[in-house]
Design an enzyme around this catalytic site. Structure first.
Site, PDB file in Angstrom:
ATOM      1  N   GLY A   9     -13.247   0.282  13.825  1.00  0.00           N
ATOM      2  CA  GLY A   9     -13.772  -0.491  12.692  1.00  0.00           C
ATOM      3  C   GLY A   9     -15.283  -0.449  12.604  1.00  0.00           C
ATOM      4  O   GLY A   9     -15.928   0.510  13.058  1.00  0.00           O
ATOM      5  N   THR A  89      -9.854 -15.195  11.747  1.00  0.00           N
ATOM      6  CA  THR A  89      -9.421 -16.587  11.827  1.00  0.00           C
ATOM      7  C   THR A  89      -7.908 -16.637  11.603  1.00  0.00           C
ATOM      8  O   THR A  89      -7.380 -15.965  10.721  1.00  0.00           O
ATOM      9  CB  THR A  89     -10.144 -17.417  10.740  1.00  0.00           C
ATOM     10  OG1 THR A  89     -11.552 -17.242  10.919  1.00  0.00           O
ATOM     11  CG2 THR A  89      -9.788 -18.887  10.851  1.00  0.00           C
ATOM     12  N   ALA A 214     -24.706 -17.274  19.742  1.00  0.00           N
ATOM     13  CA  ALA A 214     -25.733 -16.528  18.995  1.00  0.00           C
ATOM     14  C   ALA A 214     -25.405 -16.558  17.499  1.00  0.00           C
ATOM     15  O   ALA A 214     -26.287 -16.830  16.675  1.00  0.00           O
ATOM     16  CB  ALA A 214     -25.805 -15.083  19.502  1.00  0.00           C
ATOM     17  N   ASN A 215     -24.158 -16.301  17.156  1.00  0.00           N
ATOM     18  CA  ASN A 215     -23.804 -16.317  15.732  1.00  0.00           C
ATOM     19  C   ASN A 215     -23.927 -17.711  15.138  1.00  0.00           C
ATOM     20  O   ASN A 215     -24.348 -17.873  13.989  1.00  0.00           O
ATOM     21  CB  ASN A 215     -22.386 -15.763  15.522  1.00  0.00           C
ATOM     22  CG  ASN A 215     -22.412 -14.250  15.387  1.00  0.00           C
ATOM     23  OD1 ASN A 215     -23.492 -13.646  15.339  1.00  0.00           O
ATOM     24  ND2 ASN A 215     -21.251 -13.627  15.321  1.00  0.00           N
ATOM     25  N   CYS A 267     -18.197 -12.252  10.432  1.00  0.00           N
ATOM     26  CA  CYS A 267     -18.386 -12.916  11.729  1.00  0.00           C
ATOM     27  C   CYS A 267     -18.818 -14.375  11.696  1.00  0.00           C
ATOM     28  O   CYS A 267     -18.233 -15.197  12.384  1.00  0.00           O
ATOM     29  CB  CYS A 267     -19.390 -12.119  12.544  1.00  0.00           C
ATOM     30  SG  CYS A 267     -18.769 -10.497  12.988  1.00  0.00           S
ATOM     31  N   GLN A 269     -18.722 -17.114   9.795  1.00  0.00           N
ATOM     32  CA  GLN A 269     -17.779 -18.211   9.540  1.00  0.00           C
ATOM     33  C   GLN A 269     -16.670 -18.240  10.591  1.00  0.00           C
ATOM     34  O   GLN A 269     -16.365 -19.279  11.165  1.00  0.00           O
ATOM     35  CB  GLN A 269     -17.198 -18.080   8.140  1.00  0.00           C
ATOM     36  CG  GLN A 269     -16.128 -19.128   7.873  1.00  0.00           C
ATOM     37  CD  GLN A 269     -15.838 -19.266   6.408  1.00  0.00           C
ATOM     38  OE1 GLN A 269     -16.724 -19.403   5.589  1.00  0.00           O
ATOM     39  NE2 GLN A 269     -14.565 -19.240   6.074  1.00  0.00           N
TER      40      GLN A 269
HETATM   41  N1  LIG Z   1     -18.512  -6.412  12.001  1.00  0.00           N
HETATM   42  C1  LIG Z   1     -19.553  -6.851  12.690  1.00  0.00           C
HETATM   43  O1  LIG Z   1     -20.687  -6.875  12.220  1.00  0.00           O
HETATM   44  C2  LIG Z   1     -19.362  -7.330  14.113  1.00  0.00           C
HETATM   45  C3  LIG Z   1     -20.498  -7.518  14.912  1.00  0.00           C
HETATM   46  C4  LIG Z   1     -20.326  -7.931  16.217  1.00  0.00           C
HETATM   47  C5  LIG Z   1     -19.052  -8.185  16.695  1.00  0.00           C
HETATM   48  N2  LIG Z   1     -17.952  -8.025  15.891  1.00  0.00           N
HETATM   49  C6  LIG Z   1     -16.633  -8.263  16.472  1.00  0.00           C
HETATM   50  O2  LIG Z   1     -16.047  -7.001  16.787  1.00  0.00           O
HETATM   51  C7  LIG Z   1     -14.626  -7.054  16.586  1.00  0.00           C
HETATM   52  C8  LIG Z   1     -14.206  -5.940  15.659  1.00  0.00           C
HETATM   53  O3  LIG Z   1     -14.814  -6.175  14.394  1.00  0.00           O
HETATM   54  P1  LIG Z   1     -14.798  -5.062  13.247  1.00  0.00           P
HETATM   55  O4  LIG Z   1     -15.684  -5.584  12.168  1.00  0.00           O
HETATM   56  O5  LIG Z   1     -15.064  -3.729  13.849  1.00  0.00           O
HETATM   57  O6  LIG Z   1     -13.243  -5.136  12.814  1.00  0.00           O
HETATM   58  P2  LIG Z   1     -12.469  -4.116  11.874  1.00  0.00           P
HETATM   59  O7  LIG Z   1     -11.385  -4.893  11.226  1.00  0.00           O
HETATM   60  O8  LIG Z   1     -13.429  -3.329  11.038  1.00  0.00           O
HETATM   61  O9  LIG Z   1     -11.809  -3.070  12.906  1.00  0.00           O
HETATM   62  C9  LIG Z   1     -10.816  -3.402  13.829  1.00  0.00           C
HETATM   63  C10 LIG Z   1      -9.895  -2.190  13.991  1.00  0.00           C
HETATM   64  O10 LIG Z   1      -8.981  -2.453  15.058  1.00  0.00           O
HETATM   65  C11 LIG Z   1      -7.744  -1.799  14.740  1.00  0.00           C
HETATM   66  N3  LIG Z   1      -6.670  -2.374  15.550  1.00  0.00           N
HETATM   67  C12 LIG Z   1      -6.168  -3.632  15.497  1.00  0.00           C
HETATM   68  N4  LIG Z   1      -5.199  -3.774  16.417  1.00  0.00           N
HETATM   69  C13 LIG Z   1      -5.088  -2.586  17.059  1.00  0.00           C
HETATM   70  C14 LIG Z   1      -4.264  -2.116  18.116  1.00  0.00           C
HETATM   71  N5  LIG Z   1      -3.381  -2.916  18.711  1.00  0.00           N
HETATM   72  N6  LIG Z   1      -4.404  -0.844  18.512  1.00  0.00           N
HETATM   73  C15 LIG Z   1      -5.310  -0.015  17.929  1.00  0.00           C
HETATM   74  N7  LIG Z   1      -6.120  -0.417  16.932  1.00  0.00           N
HETATM   75  C16 LIG Z   1      -6.012  -1.687  16.502  1.00  0.00           C
HETATM   76  C17 LIG Z   1      -7.594  -2.064  13.257  1.00  0.00           C
HETATM   77  O11 LIG Z   1      -6.669  -1.147  12.685  1.00  0.00           O
HETATM   78  C18 LIG Z   1      -9.029  -1.888  12.760  1.00  0.00           C
HETATM   79  O12 LIG Z   1      -9.282  -0.568  12.292  1.00  0.00           O
HETATM   80  C19 LIG Z   1     -14.331  -8.445  16.088  1.00  0.00           C
HETATM   81  O13 LIG Z   1     -13.950  -9.252  17.172  1.00  0.00           O
HETATM   82  C20 LIG Z   1     -15.653  -8.914  15.522  1.00  0.00           C
HETATM   83  O14 LIG Z   1     -15.792 -10.311  15.566  1.00  0.00           O
HETATM   84  C21 LIG Z   1     -18.099  -7.581  14.616  1.00  0.00           C
END
Ligand SMILES: NC(=O)c1ccc[n+]([C@@H]2O[C@H](COP(=O)([O-])OP(=O)(O)OC[C@H]3O[C@@H](n4cnc5c(N)ncnc54)[C@H](O)[C@@H]3O)[C@@H](O)[C@H]2O)c1
Length: 465
Positions: A9, A89, A214-215, A267, A269
């Protein structure tokens, strides 16, 4: 060394691209169960837009950076496994609307336990409630092939829109864990390009909690300045002047003091709700109430903006075309999760406005899906709302096309291109009186006033020429 990252992701993709880029001797496999997403990572149209990402992916893909759906094979092969799956959430059952839904992280941990052999370092990259590592360790303890594990917490602090420079030059990298050896292995990966003083090591729980904290602190600053913006509008103070005046105090600092239509993104919220839920779980109701107020203030800001628009346009927007400039939750990303634009558009559609929406990076499919979700109750969209979205939403190819014959123009996202529009051209396109609502305070208000617009700006109110 081989690294496997589960979850391709917004975090998994850019983070692993940077590791592969900086560590040519490490083979990095980003795996996901979503075939469409993996195909997109292997194509020219990456699923994530971030300045600089495409170049780094193209340079390293097929060499030491690979995107695949073969989850099991790469879990088996890896020395280090990052879990970077979504933790949204929870939308059902106990903790609905507050707790983090950990089903994806649990499925991940179970898959690792099921197929792993030998010794693995399992890294929590996803943002998780404090003490999740305990659950992960318990799941990993039940493995059929005698595999052994060290669990580390390594939360990601990148901000969308600046992900690549944040990853290249992080303020810090945080690694929490119990095994000094496992911590050192992961430190050695980051130390290829991040100086050692910036790599902080802590115990597991401090690391997990630091990401939520932090968030919460970042979002709190936005809600604080947005709260002041409402008072500015009531008193003829100017929020940009106030932000500058308080930001020069070195104890406060200038960053994250920009008043806006409200924070969005996947993130802030969700992580604050998660923090609130945790505080309640530990019986800390006053602490929970304190943090929840950050979200309530953010909701208020969005509602207030939509209400101000309606009030300014003679208390009705029914049947009026309104140009919406920007739909992403911030500039330089195609991510719309929790974007303030979604909720403002929903409120305006409820008032029967006709919306002409333009965003340079967000697709029509995504905009309509977000609006449908915003109107849905428990996943069900009423026929009335479906019709409203179908008939009253038009997606446009440029800011001026959206503004053509519009009664009002509202800036939702701070895309740089909006600053390049000539006020004369916009004035010619719109109906008169010409209303401009700047939800990001990015436009040259004086120039628009001079042109004849009525300008409403966050924390400045209805401006006079
Ligand atoms: N987006 C941001 O800016 C950001 C910043 C810091 C931390 N985070 C944290 O990082 C984490 C990921 O966020 P994101 O924005 O990349 O999410 P996202 O939804 O973009 O990506 C998550 C991916 O995980 C895959 N997935 C889910 N279950 C799976 C499984 N069992 N096996 C294989 N793949 C699986 C989904 O298909 C999806 O492509 C979250 O916990 C988020 O809070 C996000």
């Amino acid at each position: 060394m081989k690294i496997c990252c589960i979850g391709a992701g917004y975090v998994g993709g850019p983070t692993m691209a940077m590791i592969a880029h900086k560590c040519p001797d490490i083979q990095v496999f980003v795996v996901d169960i979503n075939q469409v997403r993996i195909d997109a990572w292997n194509s020219d149209g990456l699923p994530v837009y971030e300045p600089g990402l495409q170049e780094i992916v193209e340079e390293n893909r097929g060499k030491n950076l690979h995107f695949t759906t073969d989850v099991d094979a790469h879990i088996r092969d890896a020395d280090i496994i990052f879990m970077s799956v979504n933790t949204p959430t929870k939308q059902y059952g106990v903790g609905k609307g507050r707790a983090a839904d950990l089903k994806f992280i649990e499925l991940c941990a179970r898959r690792i336990a099921e197929v792993a052999e030998g010794h693995k370092i399992v890294v929590e990259k996803s943002t998780l409630p404090v003490r999740t590592a305990e659950t992960v360790k318990r799941i990993l303890a039940n493995t059929p092939h005698g595999a052994t594990f060290d669990v580390l917490s390594n939360p990601e602090f990148l901000a969308e829109g600046t992900a690549m420079s944040d990853l290249e030059n992080p303020d810090r990298v945080l690694i929490g864990g119990e095994s000094a050896e496992a911590i050192e292995t992961l430190v050695n990966v980051y130390a290829r390009w991040v100086s050692r003083e910036k790599i902080l090591t802590t115990n597991l729980w401090s690391s997990e909690l630091s990401k939520l904290a932090a968030n919460a602190f970042l979002a709190q600053r936005i809600s604080s300045i947005n709260a002041i913006s409402a008072l500015c509008e009531a008193t003829q103070a100017d929020v940009d002047e106030v932000a500058h005046a308080i930001g020069t105090d070195s104890r406060i600092g200038p960053k994250f003091l920009k008043a806006s239509v409200g924070f969005g993104g996947s993130c802030f919220q969700k992580d604050i709700l998660n923090l609130v839920y945790l505080c309640e779980h530990y019986g800390l109701q006053d602490v929970a109430n304190y943090w929840e107020q950050v979200i309530l203030m953010n909701d208020h800001q969005k509602v207030r903006f939509a209400r101000n628009m309606v009030r300014t346009m003679f208390n009705t927007v029914s049947g009026k075309r309104i140009a919406i400039w920007g739909f992403a939750f911030k500039k330089d990303t195609n991510d719309t999760r929790e974007s303030a634009a979604i909720y403002i558009c929903r409120d305006l559609l409820d008032e029967h406005a006709h919306l002409a929406i333009y965003d340079p990076k967000v697709s029509e499919r995504q905009i309509k899906a977000d609006l449908r979700a915003a109107f849905s109750r428990d996943g069900v969209l009423s026929d009335r709302h479906a019709k409203l979205i179908e008939e009253n939403v038009l997606i446009c190819a440029s800011p001026l096309e959206a503004a053509q014959d519009a009664h009002g123009v509202a800036v939702m996202t701070e895309w740089d291109e909006f600053k390049t529009i000539a006020p004369e051209a916009l004035f010619q396109a719109v109906f008169k009186p010409a209303f401009l609502f700047d939800g990001r305070n990015i436009l040259d208000h004086a120039a628009y006033l001079k042109q004849g617009f009525e300008v409403y700006a966050i924390g400045k109110g209805l401006l006079e020429g």
